[in-house]
Design a protein around this motif. Structure first.
Motif, mmCIF file in Angstrom:
data_model
loop_
_atom_site.group_PDB
_atom_site.id
_atom_site.type_symbol
_atom_site.label_atom_id
_atom_site.label_comp_id
_atom_site.label_asym_id
_atom_site.label_seq_id
_atom_site.Cartn_x
_atom_site.Cartn_y
_atom_site.Cartn_z
ATOM 1 N N ASP A 272 11.625 -11.441 21.661
ATOM 2 C CA ASP A 272 12.750 -10.849 22.254
ATOM 3 C C ASP A 272 13.783 -10.896 20.880
ATOM 4 O O ASP A 272 14.680 -9.799 20.730
ATOM 5 N N LEU A 273 13.702 -11.772 20.005
ATOM 6 C CA LEU A 273 14.523 -11.814 18.850
ATOM 7 C C LEU A 273 14.065 -10.502 18.076
ATOM 8 O O LEU A 273 15.038 -10.045 17.394
ATOM 9 N N ARG A 274 12.811 -10.380 17.779
ATOM 10 C CA ARG A 274 12.338 -9.277 16.954
ATOM 11 C C ARG A 274 12.628 -7.909 17.624
ATOM 12 O O ARG A 274 13.197 -7.184 16.689
ATOM 13 N N ALA A 275 12.668 -7.877 18.827
ATOM 14 C CA ALA A 275 13.081 -6.531 19.520
ATOM 15 C C ALA A 275 14.669 -6.326 19.114
ATOM 16 O O ALA A 275 15.153 -5.142 18.720
ATOM 17 N N LEU A 276 15.524 -7.585 19.335
ATOM 18 C CA LEU A 276 16.968 -7.271 19.237
ATOM 19 C C LEU A 276 17.348 -6.885 17.748
ATOM 20 O O LEU A 276 18.311 -6.034 17.561
ATOM 21 N N THR A 277 16.589 -7.701 16.765
ATOM 22 C CA THR A 277 16.914 -7.365 15.432
ATOM 23 C C THR A 277 16.465 -5.983 15.002
ATOM 24 O O THR A 277 17.219 -5.299 14.011
ATOM 25 N N TYR A 278 15.281 -5.663 15.521
ATOM 26 C CA TYR A 278 15.098 -4.196 15.276
ATOM 27 C C TYR A 278 15.976 -3.024 15.816
ATOM 28 O O TYR A 278 16.219 -2.208 15.043
ATOM 29 N N LEU A 279 16.434 -3.556 17.101
ATOM 30 C CA LEU A 279 17.632 -2.410 17.550
ATOM 31 C C LEU A 279 18.588 -2.504 16.570
ATOM 32 O O LEU A 279 19.162 -1.174 16.265
ATOM 33 N N ALA A 280 19.026 -3.751 16.199
ATOM 34 C CA ALA A 280 20.168 -3.659 15.328
ATOM 35 C C ALA A 280 19.988 -3.097 13.924
ATOM 36 O O ALA A 280 20.980 -1.939 13.469
ATOM 37 N N ARG A 281 18.755 -3.324 13.383
ATOM 38 C CA ARG A 281 18.384 -2.414 12.185
ATOM 39 C C ARG A 281 18.423 -0.771 12.395
ATOM 40 O O ARG A 281 18.993 -0.106 11.596
ATOM 41 N N SER A 282 17.957 -0.388 13.446
ATOM 42 C CA SER A 282 17.987 1.064 13.964
ATOM 43 C C SER A 282 19.166 1.579 13.980
ATOM 44 O O SER A 282 19.401 2.658 13.924
ATOM 45 N N LEU A 283 20.052 0.635 14.535
ATOM 46 C CA LEU A 283 21.429 1.222 14.691
ATOM 47 C C LEU A 283 22.379 1.084 13.457
ATOM 48 O O LEU A 283 23.524 1.150 13.323
ATOM 49 N N ASP A 284 21.912 0.563 12.331
ATOM 50 C CA ASP A 284 22.384 0.282 11.166
ATOM 51 C C ASP A 284 23.453 -0.720 11.135
ATOM 52 O O ASP A 284 24.401 -0.687 10.745
ATOM 53 N N ILE A 285 23.260 -1.649 12.123
ATOM 54 C CA ILE A 285 23.934 -2.904 12.208
ATOM 55 C C ILE A 285 23.183 -4.117 11.392
ATOM 56 O O ILE A 285 22.146 -4.404 11.608
ATOM 57 N N ALA A 287 22.808 -8.012 10.988
ATOM 58 C CA ALA A 287 22.691 -9.041 11.900
ATOM 59 C C ALA A 287 21.915 -10.002 11.100
ATOM 60 O O ALA A 287 20.915 -10.891 11.635
ATOM 61 N N PRO A 288 22.792 -10.891 10.270
ATOM 62 C CA PRO A 288 21.970 -11.676 9.400
ATOM 63 C C PRO A 288 21.538 -13.003 10.289
ATOM 64 O O PRO A 288 20.677 -13.788 9.957
ATOM 65 N N VAL A 289 22.659 -13.396 11.139
ATOM 66 C CA VAL A 289 22.466 -14.682 11.890
ATOM 67 C C VAL A 289 21.326 -14.325 12.779
ATOM 68 O O VAL A 289 20.487 -15.487 12.817
ATOM 69 N N LEU A 290 21.266 -13.329 13.553
ATOM 70 C CA LEU A 290 20.091 -13.234 14.421
ATOM 71 C C LEU A 290 18.845 -13.199 13.745
ATOM 72 O O LEU A 290 17.946 -13.730 14.101
ATOM 73 N N GLU A 291 18.842 -12.457 12.404
ATOM 74 C CA GLU A 291 17.386 -12.321 11.623
ATOM 75 C C GLU A 291 17.006 -13.878 11.268
ATOM 76 O O GLU A 291 15.983 -14.169 11.067
ATOM 77 N N ALA A 292 18.121 -14.565 11.033
ATOM 78 C CA ALA A 292 17.923 -15.819 10.063
ATOM 79 C C ALA A 292 17.365 -16.858 11.172
ATOM 80 O O ALA A 292 16.593 -17.805 10.753
ATOM 81 N N ALA A 293 17.669 -16.558 12.721
ATOM 82 C CA ALA A 293 16.717 -17.425 13.321
ATOM 83 C C ALA A 293 15.315 -17.575 13.249
ATOM 84 O O ALA A 293 14.509 -18.547 13.459
ATOM 85 N N LEU A 294 14.766 -16.588 13.116
ATOM 86 C CA LEU A 294 13.188 -16.333 12.846
ATOM 87 C C LEU A 294 12.789 -16.772 11.627
ATOM 88 O O LEU A 294 11.821 -17.531 11.748
ATOM 89 N N SER A 295 13.556 -16.529 10.559
ATOM 90 C CA SER A 295 13.088 -17.134 9.169
ATOM 91 C C SER A 295 13.266 -18.616 9.101
ATOM 92 O O SER A 295 12.401 -19.284 8.443
ATOM 93 N N SER A 296 14.335 -18.779 9.863
ATOM 94 C CA SER A 296 14.581 -20.624 9.944
ATOM 95 C C SER A 296 13.308 -21.148 10.572
ATOM 96 O O SER A 296 13.027 -22.384 10.177
ATOM 97 N N ASN A 297 12.768 -20.388 11.541
ATOM 98 C CA ASN A 297 11.947 -21.166 12.516
ATOM 99 C C ASN A 297 10.451 -21.283 11.634
ATOM 100 O O ASN A 297 9.655 -21.838 11.781
#
Ligand SMILES: NC(=O)c1ccc[n+]([C@@H]2O[C@H](COP(=O)([O-])OP(=O)(O)OC[C@H]3O[C@@H](n4cnc5c(N)ncnc54)[C@H](O)[C@@H]3O)[C@@H](O)[C@H]2O)c1
Length: 438
Positions: A272-285, A287-297
């Motif tokens: 779900d994090l991947r889908a949400l960050t993909y949505l953000a990217r596709s909307l040109d938004i 979202a470094p905090v949301l993206e960072a949760a996956l890289s932190s993991n």
């Protein structure tokens, strides 16, 4: 009580005025003589609702005064609060120049004092600053021993500017890290009338609590704003969304997910994090905090691998394969990834997980494990005792009472890697115990 307060800024002057209101004799100390004069004239040096009245009252009933003389402020008090500034240096590190100066002044003044005095730091400082810098300096200047000849405490301040007096009177909790019980009790007695949980802990825990608080507050704002930006582009009312979000006090605003341990996994969070960050990217938004949760993991999973491979031992027993106890769901379990990497590096891995029965796996779950760990059948064992007896390293990867009991049987030559805090008595294992978190 007779209290002196070093630093009459946003924190110090509020503490001074509130302690005077509560019946203590308070002497404020500041190197800035304009602030000292203002307090003595009954005026507030800062803008803060309700503060001017408290300072005027304090002057009128002679409970509050100010000075620039550090020595007299130590001599005439039983306890001193230190609320001086700890600004950022240009490189982001903590500038401790003011702390060094005040510790030198207080230490020198303590040399002349025979009564027991407690020095309480409230300035925000990184863990171990008190033990490695402030206390040695106080001891060197005073010629006395901290925790014995004088008391030391670290006592973080949680007030917010604009609501500081209310926050002082209704804190979320009172945290006191002291060198000795006598000092902790003395500081605690100042808050006898305040209805808030009182926590006594180590000095360095008290130092780090304040940073964990502020980091989380900043994270909350950044998270809310990123979700808000996605709301804007999807025509969702962000205020309504977050109001609904905050109604969940079971999983969202609660201690759940705030117990440091192993990486997250399972069939929902990563997907779900991947889908949400993909949505953000596709909307040109962005979202470094949301993206960072996956890289932190991902970094955390890498730490787990390094922990296992650091010992030069090749026979590894894994307790728990699914992403958490009580399920056979293997999808995106961080342990599946760990096993795959260990096997790839030539380690001899055996896995025990009573929840996972290969013949019963089905659907997406089965497809996932067939894809990620095709040789899983040769790694899974039914006999926990045999796995424990024949592993050089035992890795507890899901939390269960069975594993907590099982690891107690380990021999002195075996290493325990506890990824999930399965072990209640870490000290029992000495240097054979390893974990990802403190
Ligand atoms: N402002 C906040 O809302 C808040 C909340 C919680 C914690 N804190 C922390 O509390 C500390 C103080 O913050 P602040 O905003 O009150 O700082 P501030 O800059 O408003 O005040 C610091 C005061 O200390 C004085 N001072 C410096 N050296 C001194 C010395 N040797 N002797 C006497 N006085 C001296 C300065 O002249 C100044 O008046 C910081 O570590 C801060 O991070 C601040």
């Amino acid at each position: 009580m007779k209290i002196s307060i070093f630093g009459l800024g946003y924190v110090g002057v509020v503490s001074a005025a509130c302690l005077a209101r509560d019946g203590h004799d308070v002497l404020g100390v500041d190197t800035n003589t304009t602030k000292v004069a203002m307090i003595n004239d009954g005026l507030s040096p800062i803008v803060e609702p309700g503060l001017s009245d408290l300072i005027a009252d304090g002057r009128r009933n002679q409970r509050l005064a100010a000075t620039a003389d550090a020595a007299s402020a130590i001599d005439g008090a039983q306890v001193s609060f230190v609320c001086i500034q700890t600004p950022s240096a240009a490189n982001g590190s903590l500038d401790l120049r003011f702390v060094v100066r005040v510790a030198e002044e207080i230490g020198t003044a303590l040399r002349e004092k025979s009564d027991f005095h407690v020095v309480v730091f409230r300035s925000t400082m990184l863990p171990t600053t008190m033990e490695h810098m402030v206390m040695p300096m106080l001891e060197a200047r005073s010629g006395k021993k901290a925790g014995v000849d004088f008391g030391v405490a670290y006592h973080p301040e949680f007030l917010r500017e604009g609501t500081a007096i209310k926050d002082y009177s209704q804190p979320p909790r009172t945290v006191i890290g002291a060198t000795d019980e006598r000092s902790a009790e003395l500081v605690a007695s100042l808050y006898a009338g305040i209805d808030a949980p009182l926590v006594k802990c180590s000095v360095r825990t008290a130092e780090l609590v304040k940073y964990a608080d502020n980091a989380f507050h900043a994270l909350k704002v950044a998270f809310g704003n990123e979700i808000g930006a996605i709301c804007r582009s999807t025509e969702v009312d962000s205020q309504e969304l977050m109001r609904i979000f905050c109604l969940d006090t079971k999983l969202n605003l609660s201690p759940t997910y705030l117990k440091p341990g192993y990486a997250f996994g399972g069939s929902c969070l990563p997907k779900d994090l991947r889908a949400l960050t993909y949505l953000a990217r596709s909307l040109d938004i962005q979202a470094p905090v949301l993206e960072a949760a996956l890289s932190s993991n991902a970094v955390h999973k890498q730490r787990a691998l390094s922990l296992v491979t650091a010992h030069g031992k090749k026979t590894i027993g894994i307790l728990g394969l699914s992403f958490k106890d009580g399920t056979d769901d293997l999808r995106e379990s961080p342990t599946v990834e760990l096993v795959e990497q260990l096997v790839g590096k030539g380690y001899k891995v055996r896995i025990y997980d009573p929840n996972v029965t290969l013949t019963q796996l089905m659907g997406e779950n089965k497809a996932y494990i067939d894809r990620e760990l095709p040789h899983i059948a040769s790694l899974l064992v039914d006999d926990l005792g045999h796995l424990l007896a024949n592993s050089e390293i035992v890795v507890a990867a899901t939390k269960s009472r069975q594993y907590a009991e099982a690891v107690k049987q380990l021999r002195p030559d075996q290493i325990l890697i506890d990824l999930v805090r399965v072990c209640e008595d870490r000290n029992a294992f000495g240097d054979r115990y390893h974990a990802l978190v403190g």
